[in-house]
Scaffold this motif. Sequence first.
Motif, PDB file in Angstrom:
ATOM      1  N   GLN A   3       9.730   7.877  -3.482  1.00  0.00           N
ATOM      2  CA  GLN A   3       9.403   6.477  -3.071  1.00  0.00           C
ATOM      3  C   GLN A   3       8.577   6.336  -1.797  1.00  0.00           C
ATOM      4  O   GLN A   3       9.053   6.660  -0.729  1.00  0.00           O
ATOM      5  CB  GLN A   3      10.674   5.649  -2.887  1.00  0.00           C
ATOM      6  CG  GLN A   3      11.472   5.315  -4.122  1.00  0.00           C
ATOM      7  CD  GLN A   3      10.986   4.135  -4.893  1.00  0.00           C
ATOM      8  OE1 GLN A   3      10.462   3.075  -4.114  1.00  0.00           O
ATOM      9  NE2 GLN A   3      10.725   4.191  -6.006  1.00  0.00           N
ATOM     10  N   HIS A   4       7.297   5.812  -1.835  1.00  0.00           N
ATOM     11  CA  HIS A   4       6.421   6.180  -0.686  1.00  0.00           C
ATOM     12  C   HIS A   4       6.762   4.545  -0.094  1.00  0.00           C
ATOM     13  O   HIS A   4       7.016   3.412  -0.640  1.00  0.00           O
ATOM     14  CB  HIS A   4       4.993   6.025  -1.180  1.00  0.00           C
ATOM     15  CG  HIS A   4       4.676   7.304  -1.870  1.00  0.00           C
ATOM     16  ND1 HIS A   4       4.663   8.251  -1.210  1.00  0.00           N
ATOM     17  CD2 HIS A   4       4.538   7.527  -3.105  1.00  0.00           C
ATOM     18  CE1 HIS A   4       4.150   9.285  -1.952  1.00  0.00           C
ATOM     19  NE2 HIS A   4       4.081   8.894  -3.140  1.00  0.00           N
ATOM     20  N   ASP A   5       6.817   4.458   1.375  1.00  0.00           N
ATOM     21  CA  ASP A   5       6.788   3.432   1.982  1.00  0.00           C
ATOM     22  C   ASP A   5       5.681   2.619   1.842  1.00  0.00           C
ATOM     23  O   ASP A   5       4.578   2.960   2.230  1.00  0.00           O
ATOM     24  CB  ASP A   5       6.856   3.649   3.697  1.00  0.00           C
ATOM     25  CG  ASP A   5       7.464   2.591   4.527  1.00  0.00           C
ATOM     26  OD1 ASP A   5       6.875   1.388   4.291  1.00  0.00           O
ATOM     27  OD2 ASP A   5       8.171   2.703   5.333  1.00  0.00           O
ATOM     28  N   PRO A   6       5.844   1.381   1.266  1.00  0.00           N
ATOM     29  CA  PRO A   6       4.680   0.523   1.130  1.00  0.00           C
ATOM     30  C   PRO A   6       3.691   0.255   2.177  1.00  0.00           C
ATOM     31  O   PRO A   6       2.478   0.217   1.999  1.00  0.00           O
ATOM     32  CB  PRO A   6       4.686  -0.659   0.635  1.00  0.00           C
ATOM     33  CG  PRO A   6       6.132  -0.481   0.041  1.00  0.00           C
ATOM     34  CD  PRO A   6       6.693   0.796   0.885  1.00  0.00           C
ATOM     35  N   ALA A   7       4.204   0.354   3.637  1.00  0.00           N
ATOM     36  CA  ALA A   7       3.467  -0.053   4.589  1.00  0.00           C
ATOM     37  C   ALA A   7       2.417   1.420   4.989  1.00  0.00           C
ATOM     38  O   ALA A   7       1.507   1.136   5.595  1.00  0.00           O
ATOM     39  CB  ALA A   7       4.555  -0.329   5.960  1.00  0.00           C
ATOM     40  N   LEU A   8       3.251   2.334   4.521  1.00  0.00           N
ATOM     41  CA  LEU A   8       2.273   3.649   4.959  1.00  0.00           C
ATOM     42  C   LEU A   8       0.735   3.641   3.995  1.00  0.00           C
ATOM     43  O   LEU A   8      -0.094   3.762   4.275  1.00  0.00           O
ATOM     44  CB  LEU A   8       2.932   5.060   4.650  1.00  0.00           C
ATOM     45  CG  LEU A   8       3.960   5.215   5.597  1.00  0.00           C
ATOM     46  CD1 LEU A   8       4.795   6.578   5.366  1.00  0.00           C
ATOM     47  CD2 LEU A   8       3.261   5.628   7.068  1.00  0.00           C
ATOM     48  N   LEU A   9       1.313   3.366   2.836  1.00  0.00           N
ATOM     49  CA  LEU A   9      -0.044   3.296   1.884  1.00  0.00           C
ATOM     50  C   LEU A   9      -0.891   2.148   2.306  1.00  0.00           C
ATOM     51  O   LEU A   9      -2.243   2.214   2.097  1.00  0.00           O
ATOM     52  CB  LEU A   9       0.476   3.157   0.443  1.00  0.00           C
ATOM     53  CG  LEU A   9      -0.563   3.244  -0.742  1.00  0.00           C
ATOM     54  CD1 LEU A   9      -1.445   4.347  -0.650  1.00  0.00           C
ATOM     55  CD2 LEU A   9      -0.008   3.321  -2.086  1.00  0.00           C
ATOM     56  N   SER A  10      -0.469   1.144   2.595  1.00  0.00           N
ATOM     57  CA  SER A  10      -1.111  -0.165   2.854  1.00  0.00           C
ATOM     58  C   SER A  10      -2.159   0.081   4.249  1.00  0.00           C
ATOM     59  O   SER A  10      -3.086  -0.269   4.247  1.00  0.00           O
ATOM     60  CB  SER A  10      -0.308  -1.389   3.476  1.00  0.00           C
ATOM     61  OG  SER A  10       0.233  -1.890   2.351  1.00  0.00           O
ATOM     62  N   ALA A  11      -1.331   1.182   5.229  1.00  0.00           N
ATOM     63  CA  ALA A  11      -2.419   1.586   6.310  1.00  0.00           C
ATOM     64  C   ALA A  11      -3.422   2.438   6.003  1.00  0.00           C
ATOM     65  O   ALA A  11      -4.570   1.999   6.402  1.00  0.00           O
ATOM     66  CB  ALA A  11      -1.401   2.342   7.155  1.00  0.00           C
ATOM     67  N   ALA A  12      -3.236   3.202   5.048  1.00  0.00           N
ATOM     68  CA  ALA A  12      -4.206   4.065   4.378  1.00  0.00           C
ATOM     69  C   ALA A  12      -5.425   3.244   3.892  1.00  0.00           C
ATOM     70  O   ALA A  12      -6.559   3.225   4.090  1.00  0.00           O
ATOM     71  CB  ALA A  12      -3.685   5.304   3.691  1.00  0.00           C
ATOM     72  N   LEU A  13      -4.858   2.375   2.875  1.00  0.00           N
ATOM     73  CA  LEU A  13      -5.906   1.705   2.263  1.00  0.00           C
ATOM     74  C   LEU A  13      -6.797   0.904   3.215  1.00  0.00           C
ATOM     75  O   LEU A  13      -7.710   0.464   2.817  1.00  0.00           O
ATOM     76  CB  LEU A  13      -5.120   0.818   0.968  1.00  0.00           C
ATOM     77  CG  LEU A  13      -4.422   1.575  -0.095  1.00  0.00           C
ATOM     78  CD1 LEU A  13      -3.650   1.072  -1.405  1.00  0.00           C
ATOM     79  CD2 LEU A  13      -5.634   2.660  -0.585  1.00  0.00           C
ATOM     80  N   ALA A  14      -5.975   0.186   4.181  1.00  0.00           N
ATOM     81  CA  ALA A  14      -6.385  -0.897   4.787  1.00  0.00           C
ATOM     82  C   ALA A  14      -7.660  -0.371   5.722  1.00  0.00           C
ATOM     83  O   ALA A  14      -8.866  -0.997   5.836  1.00  0.00           O
ATOM     84  CB  ALA A  14      -5.631  -1.692   5.666  1.00  0.00           C
ATOM     85  N   GLY A  15      -7.476   0.940   6.243  1.00  0.00           N
ATOM     86  CA  GLY A  15      -8.390   1.712   7.024  1.00  0.00           C
ATOM     87  C   GLY A  15      -9.626   1.982   5.833  1.00  0.00           C
ATOM     88  O   GLY A  15     -10.884   1.875   6.546  1.00  0.00           O
ATOM     89  N   ALA A  16      -9.401   2.553   4.805  1.00  0.00           N
ATOM     90  CA  ALA A  16     -10.375   3.012   3.739  1.00  0.00           C
ATOM     91  C   ALA A  16     -11.105   1.837   3.358  1.00  0.00           C
ATOM     92  O   ALA A  16     -12.388   1.657   3.412  1.00  0.00           O
ATOM     93  CB  ALA A  16      -9.911   3.468   2.856  1.00  0.00           C
ATOM     94  N   GLU A  17     -10.465   0.440   3.131  1.00  0.00           N
ATOM     95  CA  GLU A  17     -11.084  -1.054   2.865  1.00  0.00           C
ATOM     96  C   GLU A  17     -11.987  -1.238   3.778  1.00  0.00           C
ATOM     97  O   GLU A  17     -13.251  -1.628   3.533  1.00  0.00           O
ATOM     98  CB  GLU A  17     -10.030  -1.701   2.579  1.00  0.00           C
ATOM     99  CG  GLU A  17     -10.573  -3.085   2.050  1.00  0.00           C
ATOM    100  CD  GLU A  17      -9.490  -4.212   1.916  1.00  0.00           C
ATOM    101  OE1 GLU A  17      -8.684  -3.900   0.763  1.00  0.00           O
ATOM    102  OE2 GLU A  17      -9.285  -4.701   2.689  1.00  0.00           O
ATOM    103  N   ARG A  18     -11.632  -1.164   5.028  1.00  0.00           N
ATOM    104  CA  ARG A  18     -12.483  -1.394   6.333  1.00  0.00           C
ATOM    105  C   ARG A  18     -13.874  -0.711   6.344  1.00  0.00           C
ATOM    106  O   ARG A  18     -14.940  -1.272   6.444  1.00  0.00           O
ATOM    107  CB  ARG A  18     -11.675  -1.060   7.441  1.00  0.00           C
ATOM    108  CG  ARG A  18     -12.121  -2.216   8.545  1.00  0.00           C
ATOM    109  CD  ARG A  18     -11.236  -1.830   9.758  1.00  0.00           C
ATOM    110  NE  ARG A  18     -11.966  -2.393  10.997  1.00  0.00           N
ATOM    111  CZ  ARG A  18     -11.539  -3.709  11.261  1.00  0.00           C
ATOM    112  NH1 ARG A  18     -11.038  -4.633  10.673  1.00  0.00           N
ATOM    113  NH2 ARG A  18     -12.355  -4.122  12.413  1.00  0.00           N
ATOM    114  N   ALA A  19     -13.519   0.558   6.221  1.00  0.00           N
ATOM    115  CA  ALA A  19     -14.760   1.518   6.336  1.00  0.00           C
ATOM    116  C   ALA A  19     -15.726   1.346   5.183  1.00  0.00           C
ATOM    117  O   ALA A  19     -17.011   1.174   5.568  1.00  0.00           O
ATOM    118  CB  ALA A  19     -14.182   2.981   6.178  1.00  0.00           C
ATOM    119  N   LEU A  20     -15.144   1.240   3.697  1.00  0.00           N
ATOM    120  CA  LEU A  20     -15.900   0.944   2.738  1.00  0.00           C
ATOM    121  C   LEU A  20     -16.791  -0.127   2.623  1.00  0.00           C
ATOM    122  O   LEU A  20     -18.069  -0.477   2.742  1.00  0.00           O
ATOM    123  CB  LEU A  20     -15.231   0.714   1.358  1.00  0.00           C
ATOM    124  CG  LEU A  20     -15.038   2.095   0.433  1.00  0.00           C
ATOM    125  CD1 LEU A  20     -14.086   1.756  -0.510  1.00  0.00           C
ATOM    126  CD2 LEU A  20     -16.495   2.303  -0.198  1.00  0.00           C
TER     127      LEU A  20
END
Lengths: 215, 258
Positions: A3-20
């Motif tokens: 069970q991944h913490d959704p906040a951790l994945l959100s952090a990674a995706l938010a950073g990648a989304e911003r860069a993209l």
Amino acid sequence: MTQHDPALLSAALAGAERALNQAIAMAPTSHSELNALAGTLLGIEITTLELTWYIEMVTGTEVRLISHCENAPDAFVRGTLEDFAALATSDDPAATLINSGIELEGSSASLIALQQVISRMDIDWEAPLVEVLGDVVGHQIAEGLRRFFRWSEGAQASLKRQASEYLLEEGRLTPPKPELEHFYDAVQSVAMRVERAQNQVEKLLAKAASRRTSQ
Amino acid sequence: MSDDAAHNADRNDNTTDFGFTRVDPAAKAGMVRGVFDSVASRYDLMNDLMSGGVHRLWKRFTIELSAARPGQTILDIAGGTGDLAARFSRLVGPDGQVILADINAAMLEVGRDRLIDKGAAGNIEVVQADAQALPFEDNSVDCITIAFGLRNVTDKDMALRSMLRVLRPGGRLLVLEFSTPTSPLFGKVYDQYSFQILPAIGRLIAQDTDSYRYLAESIRKHPDQDTLLEMMEDAGFVECRYHNMTGGIVAVHQGFKA
């Protein structure tokens, strides 16, 4: 299942989304091509990490990365971290996609279209530098960076070619590509003949068995 | 007292929690209003400082769970400074509608100004409303979100029933709220942070220790994950579930109207 913490994945995706999205903003020539893909939804599952996430093309200038999606994606790719790393670093992504363990569901056309747009994307790194540092300094730094990237691309290609030549010619550690392809063809041909022979033997055994039962 | 017992007491006696104090239910709304009047102008800054910016990630995941689509109507209760509403406004597009509702006029004023500054307009309606008696038609909304607001509501069961009434069949409710850490050790560290560091930050930034002490106390009095799930089911929501985030400090509960 982990069970991944959704906040951790959100952090990674938010950073990648911003860069993209920043990269897309700096590549105005790709906006019309990306706009043609608006609405496309791609799903990616990295089985080793038990991670699933989605890329949604919102408009020609905005990509959304999300961890939860209820709509069916246009294409869904599933594979291990190693498979995706091999695909990302491959010279021939189509061949790597076929030969790797990556599974593809849905339409490959949208995936290929996105890959092509990304490969053609010409990011104007000079614009943000000029904005911050001014025309003269920004242009000089951008020019320096361009020269460095050109040199590093050339150096990388040259190193690869020399390493390949050494392994083939000097060290004789790997066979040449045509020889390898000939070997694969021969193996495939033997495999097909064995399969044919096996089918014939099975047919003969079945015939013999039916004769015995009729006597 | 267990969370269940506390919740039952809430239902049966004639007082309610205001942090760790028991007060007359009629007085709670006014007292909560006082707290948020005091923190409204610095609410987002304080949230960033207190959570290290993580509240933005919790809200981001809540927005993903909403599965908001163009053309939908989204009601954001206790929407305060409008950060969820701004994002929903883009997702539902010009054919959709976002209703930013809050019982507190000071928070709504800050929220409305922020939305205008962000250029979010045209599909957003700002309404001062009490979550216990939502002034909207039955079956009129596709999705309701309430982020860090339910614990301040006097009668949570009444609020949940009101939300169910307003939702369209198949519509969903998302409750993002502080909850109970899943690890007792982490819980102890979190307690120290909440009762020692949080009020100190409140004193430094907002010159308001009491309001931030109330925020910490109200988090502890809020029902835990399973109790809130049960409350949602009791109110009539179906397919209820929750996701813990950041070790259970926060949980987002989801339920649908049948």
